[in-house]
Design a protein around this motif. Structure first.
Motif, PDB file in Angstrom:
ATOM      1  N   ALA A 396      43.716  86.123  -3.225  1.00 28.79           N
ATOM      2  CA  ALA A 396      43.463  87.542  -2.951  1.00 28.79           C
ATOM      3  C   ALA A 396      43.182  88.297  -4.250  1.00 28.79           C
ATOM      4  N   ALA A 397      43.981  88.005  -5.286  1.00 29.07           N
ATOM      5  CA  ALA A 397      43.795  88.706  -6.559  1.00 29.07           C
ATOM      6  C   ALA A 397      42.455  88.330  -7.188  1.00 29.07           C
ATOM      7  N   LEU A 398      42.074  87.048  -7.052  1.00 31.44           N
ATOM      8  CA  LEU A 398      40.777  86.627  -7.603  1.00 31.44           C
ATOM      9  C   LEU A 398      39.633  87.328  -6.869  1.00 31.44           C
ATOM     10  N   ARG A 399      39.751  87.380  -5.524  1.00 32.00           N
ATOM     11  CA  ARG A 399      38.684  88.024  -4.740  1.00 32.00           C
ATOM     12  C   ARG A 399      38.584  89.501  -5.094  1.00 32.00           C
ATOM     13  N   ALA A 400      39.732  90.149  -5.327  1.00 30.06           N
ATOM     14  CA  ALA A 400      39.728  91.580  -5.647  1.00 30.06           C
ATOM     15  C   ALA A 400      39.372  91.842  -7.112  1.00 30.06           C
ATOM     16  N   GLY A 401      39.291  90.762  -7.897  1.00 27.00           N
ATOM     17  CA  GLY A 401      38.930  90.918  -9.311  1.00 27.00           C
ATOM     18  C   GLY A 401      40.045  91.523 -10.159  1.00 27.00           C
ATOM     19  N   THR A 433      36.029  83.962 -16.230  1.00 27.39           N
ATOM     20  CA  THR A 433      35.554  85.087 -17.059  1.00 27.39           C
ATOM     21  C   THR A 433      35.963  86.423 -16.445  1.00 27.39           C
ATOM     22  N   ALA A 434      36.043  86.478 -15.105  1.00 24.83           N
ATOM     23  CA  ALA A 434      36.507  87.728 -14.474  1.00 24.83           C
ATOM     24  C   ALA A 434      37.956  88.006 -14.874  1.00 24.83           C
ATOM     25  N   MET A 435      38.764  86.944 -14.949  1.00 26.78           N
ATOM     26  CA  MET A 435      40.166  87.119 -15.379  1.00 26.78           C
ATOM     27  C   MET A 435      40.233  87.604 -16.822  1.00 26.78           C
ATOM     28  N   GLN A 436      39.383  86.999 -17.669  1.00 26.98           N
ATOM     29  CA  GLN A 436      39.381  87.432 -19.076  1.00 26.98           C
ATOM     30  C   GLN A 436      39.042  88.924 -19.170  1.00 26.98           C
ATOM     31  N   ARG A 437      38.013  89.321 -18.419  1.00 28.36           N
ATOM     32  CA  ARG A 437      37.567  90.724 -18.497  1.00 28.36           C
ATOM     33  C   ARG A 437      38.631  91.660 -17.930  1.00 28.36           C
ATOM     34  N   ALA A 438      39.229  91.276 -16.795  1.00 25.18           N
ATOM     35  CA  ALA A 438      40.262  92.145 -16.202  1.00 25.18           C
ATOM     36  C   ALA A 438      41.438  92.288 -17.175  1.00 25.18           C
ATOM     37  N   GLY A 439      41.789  91.190 -17.849  1.00 25.63           N
ATOM     38  CA  GLY A 439      42.879  91.248 -18.826  1.00 25.63           C
ATOM     39  C   GLY A 439      42.548  92.191 -19.962  1.00 25.63           C
ATOM     40  N   MET A 440      41.310  92.066 -20.462  1.00 29.04           N
ATOM     41  CA  MET A 440      40.911  92.893 -21.605  1.00 29.04           C
ATOM     42  C   MET A 440      40.891  94.375 -21.244  1.00 29.04           C
ATOM     43  N   ARG A 441      40.732  94.651 -19.936  1.00 34.63           N
ATOM     44  CA  ARG A 441      40.704  96.055 -19.521  1.00 34.63           C
ATOM     45  C   ARG A 441      42.079  96.554 -19.092  1.00 34.63           C
TER      46      ARG A 441
END
Ligand code: ADP
Length: 461
Positions: A396-401, A433-441
């Motif tokens: 769910a968290a991956l789908r929601a980004g 890469t979506a996880m990396q970006r979400a973390g950086m934000r």
């Protein structure tokens, strides 16, 4: 509002752990909230030498209190040369505590309480070294007080024989005060009598109410649960800025993640690793608290999955050896650098793909926050501040980004192994890469937490 922050460490003057970072950063962040913080610190040589514009504001036979500035901080310094003008660390030398620590920090806390009575709206004490200040204020009068627990493992417990040297208020040695199983408990006294208590994450605030994490303090913590709050630490987002970090080969942002590759190549060189496969890293004190024995058991599994591992840290000899042996078994795939190296730690966060933090307990933790900010995906145990700051990559968290890392059960080598396997599965996908970006934000600076401290201060004053 004027607050006296009472602390035995403050970055960048004196540091042995996370307490120093918080004590140094929080006053700056609170200034933006309309709170004026003065830090009350012991007169260690590193402090008295750095102090500028020093004025004596109080004096006794063998001590004085200096007011001045150092490294952008407003300080009041308890200058008592007999107690604090020593070569060595703030708490001891060559691995042994100073024999008079009870007296040193009792005198320090008493002086802090006296200063706080003189024009401060609130006293904010950090850890056991400052914990007697709230005791003085509660029993002899003064402004309200807040006590912050940075790690409940450190309690300042001494035999009853030290009592005469502590100059405690009348009635302090009682069940409602500093008495602890017949001994004198500095932290216990502060926890009993401070107007309110905080610790450095909401999950740790719940955990320390249980015997598993409370280290004997769970009874008193539960009795005061109505005034206990968990406020997560922030990080210095200027010193830790991936776009502009002199320790990196190439700066990067969420939009230019590909530039991390140059940092990873530099890191491979530094550690003598062959390229190819996800690069996991560890930046840590090597102790059982950090759960790194569980990682040592998982190294062959990690390498078998095609991963690589770079470890930076020092500590328990058994753990240093375990990683050194793993490096011998897997040349070019596993390497350890024993020591403390601040610039290398930045390069690792900016070049490695993931950071492993399998702690058994972790009041807040900072390295996962640096990892988030640097696109180095945190793989963490579900405990303390780690549980509060990393969003697990479930479907769910991956789908929601919104996923920012991988979270596993603490104290469980199999769960850690499964988390490593999950990281290897996701590595190289768009989800990664979506996880990396979400973390950086994610918000990892001090703003939100400083606002919570300011609101709590206001409610107490
Ligand atoms: P703790 O205070 O329990 O050691 P934290 O995660 O709260 O753990 O803080 C550790 C800090 O020390 C982080 O800033 C981390 O980057 C740094 N650190 C730990 N070990 C090393 C090392 N060997 N070299 C450089 N920095 C390190």
């Amino acid at each position: 509002m004027k607050v006296l922050s009472v602390t035995s460490e403050i970055y960048p003057l004196v540091k042995t752990g996370g307490l120093a970072d918080v004590a140094g950063a929080l006053p700056v962040a609170l200034a933006g909230q309309g709170v004026e913080v003065t830090s009350f610190v012991p007169g260690y040589p590193a402090v008295t030498q750095a102090l500028t514009k020093a004025k004596t504001v109080r004096q006794g036979p063998d001590w004085r209190i200096l007011s001045g500035r150092a490294d952008g901080l407003d300080l009041m310094v308890f200058d008592a040369p007999d107690l604090f003008d020593r070569d060595g660390g703030p708490y001891g030398k060559d691995g042994a505590d100073w024999p008079d620590n009870a007296r040193r920090f009792a005198r320090f806390a008493r002086a802090a309480a006296e200063v706080a009575r003189d024009g401060f709206d609130l006293l904010h004490a950090h850890d056991w070294q400052a914990a007697l200040a709230p005791v003085h204020l509660a029993l002899d009068g003064g402004p309200p007080s807040l006590l912050t627990i940075h790690n409940i493992a450190f309690q300042g417990r001494y035999g009853r024989d030290v009592l005469d040297e502590l100059a405690l208020p009348e009635g302090a040695f009682s069940v409602e005060g500093v008495e602890y199983w017949g001994d004198v408990g500095f932290l216990k006294g502060g926890l009993s009598l401070a107007s309110a208590i905080t610790t450095v994450s909401p999950t740790y605030a719940k955990e320390i109410r249980t015997p598993e994490f409370g280290m004997g303090m769970e009874g008193i913590i539960n009795a005061r649960a109505h005034v206990l709050h968990g406020i997560v630490n922030g990080i210095d987002t200027e010193a830790w800025n991936p776009a502009d970090d002199p320790a990196l080969v190439k700066g990067f942002s969420p939009r230019t993640l590909a530039r991390r590759r140059a940092n990873r190549e530099a890191l491979d060189d530094r550690f003598g690793l062959q390229p190819g496969g996800p690069l996991f890293c560890v930046i840590s004190r090597l102790t059982s608290q950090k759960g790194l024995d569980l990682l040592a058991q998982n190294v062959d599994h990690l390498v078998g999955l095609g991963g690589r591992l770079a470890v930076l840290g020092s500590g328990e000899p058994g753990l240093e050896q375990a990683f050194a042996h793993a490096a011998d078994r897997h040349p070019g795939r596993v390497a350890i650098h024993v020591g403390y190296d601040e610039p290398l730690s930045h390069l690792m966060q900016g070049g490695a793909d993931a950071i492993l933090i399998p702690s058994r307990f972790e009041p807040c933790g900072l390295t996962q926050l640096y990892g988030l900010r640097y696109g180095c995906v945190p793989i963490v145990a579900r405990t303390g501040g780690l549980a509060d700051t990393v969003v697990h990559a479930n479907d769910a968290a991956l789908r929601a980004g919104v996923a920012t890392g991988i979270v596993h059960a603490p104290g469980d080598g199999f769960a850690l192994g499964a988390a490593i396997a999950e990281a290897c599965r996701l590595y190289g996908t768009l989800d990664w890469t979506a996880m990396q970006r979400a973390g950086m934000r994610s918000e990892v600076g001090w703003e939100a937490s400083a606002a919570q401290y300011a609101a709590l201060y206001r409610s107490l004053v």
